[in-house]
Scaffold this active site. Structure first.
Site, PDB file in Angstrom:
ATOM      1  CG  HIS A  26      67.255  34.439 -88.261  1.00 14.68           C
ATOM      2  ND1 HIS A  26      68.394  33.752 -88.607  1.00 14.68           N
ATOM      3  CD2 HIS A  26      66.371  33.497 -87.859  1.00 14.68           C
ATOM      4  CE1 HIS A  26      68.228  32.463 -88.420  1.00 14.68           C
ATOM      5  NE2 HIS A  26      66.994  32.269 -87.968  1.00 14.68           N
ATOM      6  CD  GLU A  71      61.996  28.142 -86.002  1.00 12.30           C
ATOM      7  OE1 GLU A  71      60.764  27.946 -85.978  1.00 12.30           O
ATOM      8  OE2 GLU A  71      62.658  28.204 -87.047  1.00 12.30           O
TER       9      GLU A  71
END
Length: 212
Positions: free
Chosen positions: A20, A93
């Site tokens: 990202h 994550e």
């Protein structure tokens, strides 16, 4: 499982792994796990730049971690590619538990013994968090399921530092401690081919040409 230079039995499933874009946490080098933090303006610009680059790539599917920073990065690419975004919880994550939002120095000051154990053993997680061994099992299962769903296609997977490093580590048949020897910039691209007969091949790592 085959290995070496043998010819693959069919075209691979290509994973185009995209970290990202920039967030306030990445700027300050803080543990950013499950906190749903936004992209910065620079992060959106990075996401737009990588989307522009990917517009000419033969992407068939866009998959994203459920966290906003990944979904917002994926949205830029999906719009350019004209594809929907498939959310996959397996590529979220690491849960950094009590260290969420801290710098490494702050975590060490708070709990030096816990940090030392975490660094020494990939089976040990931060207090209240997830070990890298647990993340590896989760990501490995998610990657296997993804390849089964989209066999032979090119899949853009928008995720985070740890899951992307784990896909590379597993492709290289490296120990899990190899995670400590990789660096991934925000909005970088990493490519891994997954062959039906078993092997995975790393084609590129931490490609940021679109950010130049």
């Amino acid at each position: 499982m085959s290995s070496g230079w043998g010819a693959p039995d069919e075209a691979p499933t290509r994973l185009v792994l995209l970290r990202h874009g920039q967030t306030p946490m990445s700027v300050e080098r803080r543990f950013a796990g499950r906190g749903d933090i936004p992209l910065t303006d620079a992060g959106h610009a990075q996401a737009a730049a990588v989307a522009h680059r990917l517009a000419s790539w033969p992407i068939d599917v866009v998959v994203s971690s459920p966290l906003a920073r990944a979904r917002d990065t994926a949205a830029h690419a999906a719009e350019v590619l004209g594809l929907p975004v498939e959310v996959d919880e397996g590529f979220v994550e690491t849960d950094f538990g009590d260290w969420e939002g801290m710098t490494f120095a702050e975590a060490r000051e708070l709990a030096p013994d816990d940090v030392d154990r975490w660094l020494a053993d990939t089976g040990t997680g931060p207090p209240g968090g997830e070990s890298f061994a647990a993340v590896a099992a989760r990501v490995g299962a998610a990657r296997h399921a993804l390849v089964e769903r989209h066999r032979g296609r090119t899949v853009l997977v928008v995720s985070h530092v740890t899951p992307i490093k784990i896909v590379v580590q597993q492709a290289m048949l490296a120990p899990l401690s190899a995670l400590y020897r990789m660096h991934l910039d925000t909005a970088c691209l990493t490519e891994v081919d997954c062959f039906a007969d078993g092997p995975m091949v790393v084609r590129s790592l931490n490609d940021t040409a679109h950010l130049a």
